[in-house]
Structures are given as C-alpha cells and as structure tokens.
Scaffold this active site. Structure first.
Site, short mmCIF file in Angstrom:
data_model
loop_
_atom_site.label_atom_id
_atom_site.label_comp_id
_atom_site.label_asym_id
_atom_site.label_seq_id
_atom_site.Cartn_x
_atom_site.Cartn_y
_atom_site.Cartn_z
N TYR A 109 0.65 -1.59 0.10
CA TYR A 109 -0.34 0.25 -0.22
C TYR A 109 0.48 1.47 0.54
O TYR A 109 -0.05 1.69 -1.28
CB TYR A 109 -0.61 0.37 1.19
N ARG A 160 1.42 8.85 12.57
CA ARG A 160 1.12 9.83 13.51
C ARG A 160 -0.28 9.55 13.43
O ARG A 160 -1.01 10.64 14.36
CB ARG A 160 1.90 10.64 12.61
N ARG A 212 -11.16 3.91 9.32
CA ARG A 212 -9.80 3.31 8.74
C ARG A 212 -8.51 3.15 9.56
O ARG A 212 -8.01 3.19 10.80
CB ARG A 212 -8.99 4.71 8.20
N PHE A 267 14.73 20.35 -2.03
CA PHE A 267 13.25 19.44 -1.88
C PHE A 267 12.59 18.24 -1.50
O PHE A 267 11.85 17.74 -1.12
CB PHE A 267 12.78 19.90 -3.53
#
Length: 469
Positions: free
Chosen positions: A180, A227, A237, A297
């Site tokens: 996932y 978290r 969920r 980035f």
C-alpha cells in the site's frame, strides 16, 4: 484564539521564535518563482498548491525553472488522485473507475469533479482541475509521460485496495502494508527520480537503484501512518497491519483504550522500528542529487519525517490526539536541510540518538530499536567519518613513532659507517707511519725472502756467558 495561543507559546519558547524569524528573514532561496511571467492558469495551479500542501508548496516553488512546473503539476495530479481515494463519502463503485481512468482525465479539456464530500479538505483542487489540465499540455513530453505512467500505476493500485473488502477492515499483513505504501508513496519517489534524471539534476545511477527511491516514499508514508493513527481511527480507517497490532491487543479498538496503553506503546515501537529501516537508503539517495534546489526539495521532507518519528516514539498522545512537530522546529529543520548532505546526516544522527535515549528497556523492541539507531549512525560514519580528537592524537602519535623509528634506523646506519671509516683511517695512518720508518710490506708475500731474513736473525743471536763477579 489560535493566534493568541501561538503568541503565548512562542513567548515561553524563544528558541522556536528565533527559528521562525531566521527562516522568514534569512532564508535565501536558490531560485525564486516569478509570477509576473506566468499565465492565469499556472497562477491558479500554484494557488491550489498552496492550499493543498503546507510543507511541499514552499520547496516546490524554489526549484530551478526547468523542474518547477513539471514537479508542481506532478504533485497536483497525484494529490487529486489521493483526494478521490481518501474521500469517505464516495462509494467503492464510484471510486474504482475514477481511480483507474484518472490518467485519461488529464487529456480531457475542462474536466473537473464537484462531487467530493463537503468536508474533504482538498475538494477545491478537483473543482478547478481544468487549470491543471491546461498546464499539463504545455510541459515537455518526457515529463508528461512520467506523470501519466505513475498516475496509471498509482490509480490501479488504489482502485485494487478500494475494491478489496478485506482492506476495508484494515491492512492484514506487513507485505500488504508495504505494498500500500508503495502505491501511494513509493511510486511518487520513482516518478520524481525519473524527472530529476531527465532534467539532469540527479545521478543517472539512481535509475538502477529504484529501491532507494522506494525507501524515500516508504519512509515518509510510514511516518505519516504512525502519526495519524488516531485521526484514521476516527475516520474508520486502519493502516497499521493486523500482523503487528494483533500481537498486543485482541481488538483494534483496544489500542485506543487507556487500559491497554502499555501494549499500544509497544505496538507503536514496532511500527517505528519498521520505518527506521529505510533511513540509510534515504541518505544514500540524497547523495545522488546534483542540484541544490532539488536537494532541498528531497531533503526537507526526510528530515521532517525523522523528526516526526522521534516525536511519536514512546508518545501516548498519538492514541488520543493529532500531534505534529512545531512550526519553530519545522523552520529550524528547513534551515538545516537547505545546506548540504553533511548537515542533513547530522540531523538524522541527532534524532536517531534522541530516539535511542527515549527507548525503554522494558519495551520488547528495546534491543532492535537500539540496533536500528546504531546502524543509522554507523552508515553516516561511512559517509562522513567523525574527526575524534583522541583518535586524531593517537594517529598523530603513531605517525610520529613511525617517523622516529625510521630516523633511528638511518642514524644507526650512519654510525656504523662512521665507525668503519674511523677504523680505516686509523689503520691507514699506522701503516703509513710504519712504511715511512722502513717497514717492508712487500716481503710479507715473498716466502724466500722471509726465510732468509729468519736465518740471518738466528745467526746474529749469540749466547752470552754469565761470569762470576
């Protein structure tokens, strides 16, 4: 009220305020976006970017010009896909075809979606998605092809999970959990790497080490899942795998029951341990980035992730509230992450040590977590060896001793030759004096002459009688 609360917090935490001021006043971007040269639709895309992301929006807009628009649009496309997948008001029958066909919408002029739930935080992105489509048609085909390919893969992966009845009850196994994370984050890492390499801002060797890109995405996603466990629980969920949490409680709801808080903390430790294994790969990946704005980035989210892992580790608040690193800490991390790999490694090392210090000896994962933190430090040591004063002194002493040994050897050789020379000189002088006073060295090797000399010597020797006095 929120502003007053923040002001009071910063009043009693001056270090946090200092970090915010430093970032706001002294941060000097490598590149700056120029809105005056942008079309109205591109300006709209950046407005949507600012609405949908607090952390990524800033660093994306500081990318070099060639990377700026492709990566901003890549983020918005995947965010739109994620918004559909996260929308709990949409049925699986509605989601599944939308997720699989989302890449097709990228080519349909004027496509928008207005049926997201009213509380869906990013619904505005889909309402104005036609602006994103306009700008997608303008970018270089090599970048568009990457965006389309990743959208297809991610959309199919999300659709599979949306239709999976078992997944509606939560992830079952650790491999399912990582699969996932691959679909929602690992593929993002793959796409970004392909864009970086094609834009000549990253080492092409990263294309042969896609497991590094995978770890970059997995590390971020797993940290967010740990978290957000309470928020996901409230939304019905569950992303923590049954294979892990079932070791500690019988029912998922027990994880949030104060009676089982100790077991829940042990479970969260195992989740943190599972995420920490990606840290080395993340640092190795960042070593392959060649351009500073791109480095910033990729580095900022990773340092945020290791800081968040430290925050959630051994922190029971994750089971009854939503926690995140403070704005001051975030600004401090961004200041550090926009320098170089050495500084980023120091950030990872510092938070790994803080995790190790928080580690509880009673935790069944105490040893494994200590080893994981040690491995992070050990890996960083291979990249940037520590200049330890004691080790440097020992090395210097060893070098001095080696030089001394070498000096003693040549000194002994010199003395030996000096002694030999002195003996030769004295012997030469003695032989010279003897020759001067008549010594016949030539007769030493003449046997007949030597025999005649001996006979003459015997003839000259006479007996002298001793007479009485």
């Amino acid at each position: 009220m929120g502003g007053l609360k923040d002001a009071l917090y910063l009043t009693f935490h001056p270090n946090q305020l200092r970090s915010i001021v430093q970032w706001k006043l002294w941060h000097d971007p490598v590149h700056s976006r120029d809105p005056s040269k942008e079309s109205p639709t591109l300006k709209s895309c950046f407005q949507l970017l600012n609405m949908t992301s607090r952390s990524f929006a800033t660093v994306i807009q500081e990318l070099q010009p060639e990377m700026l628009v492709p990566i901003a649009l890549f983020y918005l496309v995947l965010r739109g896909l994620d918004t559909i997948e996260d929308d709990m008001t949409l049925s699986a029958k509605t989601k599944e075809p939308m997720l699989r066909d989302f890449y097709k919408y990228l080519k349909i002029d004027g496509w928008t979606f207005n049926d997201s739930g009213p509380d869906e935080k990013d619904r505005e992105l889909l309402v104005h998605f036609d602006d994103v489509i306009v700008e997608l048609k303008k970018i270089d085909k090599k970048f568009y092809d990457v965006i389309e390919d990743i959208t297809i893969k991610m959309g199919n992966g999300m659709a599979d999970y949306a239709l999976n009845a078992e997944f509606q009850e939560g992830v079952k196994t650790v491999p399912e959990y990582e699969e996932y994370c691959h679909y929602v984050a690992g593929l993002v890492g793959e796409g970004l790497t392909r864009i970086f390499v094609q834009g000549n801002t990253a080492n092409p060797a990263l294309m042969d080490r896609m497991e590094l890109s995978e770890s970059m995405g997995q590390f971020l996603q797993k940290t967010n899942i740990i978290r957000d466990v309470h928020e996901d629980f409230e939304d019905k969920r569950r992303f923590w795998p049954h294979e892990i949490w079932s070791k500690y409680v019988d029912k998922w709801e027990d994880m949030f029951d104060p009676k089982y808080r100790t077991q829940a903390m042990y479970c969260s430790s195992e989740m943190v341990l599972n995420a920490l294994k990606h840290a080395d790969d993340c640092l190795f990946y960042m070593a392959g980035i060649k351009e500073q704005s791109v480095f910033n980035f990729v580095a900022i989210p990773q340092t945020m992730a290791i800081a968040t892992l430290e925050l959630v580790f051994q922190n029971p608040k994750i089971f009854y509230s939503h926690i995140k690193i403070t704005k001051g800490d975030a600004c401090h991390l961004m200041m550090q992450s926009t320098q170089n790999l050495h500084v980023v490694c120091d950030v990872f090392k510092g938070y790994a040590r803080r995790i190790a210090r928080k580690n509880d000896p009673r935790d069944p994962h105490y040893l494994d977590i200590s080893i994981a933190c040690g491995k992070i430090e050990q890996f960083i040591e291979t990249l940037f060896p520590t200049q330890d004063a004691k080790k440097l002194k020992a090395a210097k002493d060893a070098e001095g001793q080696q030089k001394q040994d070498t000096s003693d050897f040549w000194e002994a050789i010199f003395l030996l030759f000096a002694v030999i020379f002195a003996l030769a000189l004295v012997s030469g002088l003695m032989l010279g004096v003897a020759w001067y006073f008549g010594a016949r060295f030539d007769l030493m090797f003449d046997k007949e002459a030597a025999a005649s000399l001996k006979a003459a010597a015997k003839a000259t020797v006479t007996a002298v009688p001793h007479e009485e006095l």
